[in-house]
Design a protein around this motif. Sequence first.
Motif, PDB file in Angstrom:
ATOM      1  N   MET A   1      29.255  72.918 -99.922  1.00 61.32           N
ATOM      2  CA  MET A   1      29.108  72.343 -98.582  1.00 61.32           C
ATOM      3  C   MET A   1      29.326  70.841 -98.651  1.00 61.32           C
ATOM      4  SD  MET A   1      25.802  72.587 -96.045  1.00 61.32           S
ATOM      5  CE  MET A   1      24.777  71.696 -97.192  1.00 61.32           C
ATOM      6  N   CYS A   2      30.100  70.302 -97.710  1.00 65.37           N
ATOM      7  CA  CYS A   2      30.393  68.877 -97.712  1.00 65.37           C
ATOM      8  C   CYS A   2      29.168  68.108 -97.253  1.00 65.37           C
ATOM      9  CB  CYS A   2      31.553  68.560 -96.766  1.00 65.37           C
ATOM     10  SG  CYS A   2      33.109  69.341 -97.259  1.00 65.37           S
ATOM     11  N   ARG A 115      24.494  72.476 -91.110  1.00 61.27           N
ATOM     12  CA  ARG A 115      24.561  73.937 -91.022  1.00 61.27           C
ATOM     13  C   ARG A 115      23.855  74.398 -89.754  1.00 61.27           C
ATOM     14  NH1 ARG A 115      27.889  77.192 -93.325  1.00 61.27           N
ATOM     15  NH2 ARG A 115      26.324  78.833 -93.346  1.00 61.27           N
ATOM     16  N   THR A 139      34.099  73.884 -87.497  1.00 63.90           N
ATOM     17  CA  THR A 139      33.980  72.803 -88.469  1.00 63.90           C
ATOM     18  C   THR A 139      32.640  72.094 -88.363  1.00 63.90           C
ATOM     19  OG1 THR A 139      36.371  72.434 -88.431  1.00 63.90           O
ATOM     20  CG2 THR A 139      35.010  70.645 -89.269  1.00 63.90           C
ATOM     21  N   LYS A 143      30.743  76.612 -90.470  1.00 66.22           N
ATOM     22  CA  LYS A 143      30.912  78.066 -90.517  1.00 66.22           C
ATOM     23  C   LYS A 143      32.252  78.516 -91.106  1.00 66.22           C
ATOM     24  CE  LYS A 143      27.034  78.972 -88.259  1.00 66.22           C
ATOM     25  NZ  LYS A 143      25.904  79.678 -88.909  1.00 66.22           N
ATOM     26  N   GLN A 144      33.002  77.603 -91.714  1.00 66.23           N
ATOM     27  CA  GLN A 144      34.348  77.965 -92.171  1.00 66.23           C
ATOM     28  C   GLN A 144      34.329  79.108 -93.183  1.00 66.23           C
ATOM     29  OE1 GLN A 144      32.973  74.862 -92.249  1.00 66.23           O
ATOM     30  NE2 GLN A 144      34.545  73.264 -92.056  1.00 66.23           N
ATOM     31  N   GLU A 145      33.497  79.000 -94.213  1.00 66.61           N
ATOM     32  CA  GLU A 145      33.480  80.020 -95.265  1.00 66.61           C
ATOM     33  C   GLU A 145      32.981  81.360 -94.742  1.00 66.61           C
ATOM     34  OE1 GLU A 145      31.379  78.719 -98.695  1.00 66.61           O
ATOM     35  OE2 GLU A 145      32.602  76.922 -98.978  1.00 66.61           O
ATOM     36  N   GLU A 146      31.952  81.320 -93.916  1.00 64.75           N
ATOM     37  CA  GLU A 146      31.410  82.562 -93.352  1.00 64.75           C
ATOM     38  C   GLU A 146      32.440  83.251 -92.463  1.00 64.75           C
ATOM     39  OE1 GLU A 146      27.389  84.030 -90.943  1.00 64.75           O
ATOM     40  OE2 GLU A 146      27.651  81.911 -91.484  1.00 64.75           O
ATOM     41  N   ALA A 148      35.727  82.950 -92.684  1.00 66.59           N
ATOM     42  CA  ALA A 148      36.796  83.466 -93.540  1.00 66.59           C
ATOM     43  C   ALA A 148      36.399  84.783 -94.189  1.00 66.59           C
ATOM     44  CB  ALA A 148      37.142  82.435 -94.616  1.00 66.59           C
ATOM     45  N   GLU A 149      35.149  84.895 -94.612  1.00 69.20           N
ATOM     46  CA  GLU A 149      34.680  86.122 -95.253  1.00 69.20           C
ATOM     47  C   GLU A 149      34.660  87.291 -94.275  1.00 69.20           C
ATOM     48  OE1 GLU A 149      33.661  88.783 -97.963  1.00 69.20           O
ATOM     49  OE2 GLU A 149      34.193  86.689 -98.394  1.00 69.20           O
ATOM     50  N   ARG A 152      38.279  88.351 -93.616  1.00 65.89           N
ATOM     51  CA  ARG A 152      38.837  89.083 -94.761  1.00 65.89           C
ATOM     52  C   ARG A 152      38.354  90.527 -94.769  1.00 65.89           C
ATOM     53  NH1 ARG A 152      38.362  84.127 -97.757  1.00 65.89           N
ATOM     54  NH2 ARG A 152      36.200  84.629 -98.252  1.00 65.89           N
TER      55      ARG A 152
END
Length: 210
Positions: A1-2, A115, A139, A143-146, A148-149, A152
């Motif tokens: 996380m940034c 978050r 952004t 929530k970007q990674e969530e 993307a998952e 997918r």
Amino acid sequence: MCPVQSSPPFNAPAARRLRAALGMAPGHVSYGLRAQYGLIVEPETVMAWERGELTPTAAELTALAGVLWCSPGELLSEPVTLREHRMARGMSPDELARRIGLDTGSYQKMEDAGRWKGNERQSVALAQVLNLTLAQFITATGKQEELAEILRSAVTTRWQAYAKPLAKLLPVPREHLEPVLERLHADYQSAMVATLGWGGAGSSLASGLA
């Protein structure tokens, strides 16, 4: 996380342009910050802000906007984080929390951590109050990674099972998301079939040449 930026993305050229348009010198800005907001900021510091050498704090930026007769958003570059979007709208954490139905402490923790954990209703309210596009919401809320998952999984298995989780993640009605998921799933499966078809053709061709 940034990590969350501790200060807003200050737009130095805009600050200089706005001051000049009002016919003010850095000393006038310094005086206004002291007289109107009780902030001790030397003219040299104002000039350093305008050169991009220093960045005003959140309180200083809000006060500077008042002195320059503009909104805080006019002194910011493109906002990214929740804090930056809130400041661009000239809102305090208390005001934003109240308008989206959260207590200030809970909202502040989310903003500090970068978050977002609000429910569906609060997410819709957040996007509306801050006037966020869908991309900006994703952004700003981290929530970007969530996302993307979920996407997918949706395209590789049964997309119907992921409509509800996606609706919880995004401030978009579920009935609007389902056609998108169905299309993504169909496009992905078609691409996979085409890839396998080319692979099979390649094998056949290789066998024929052997």
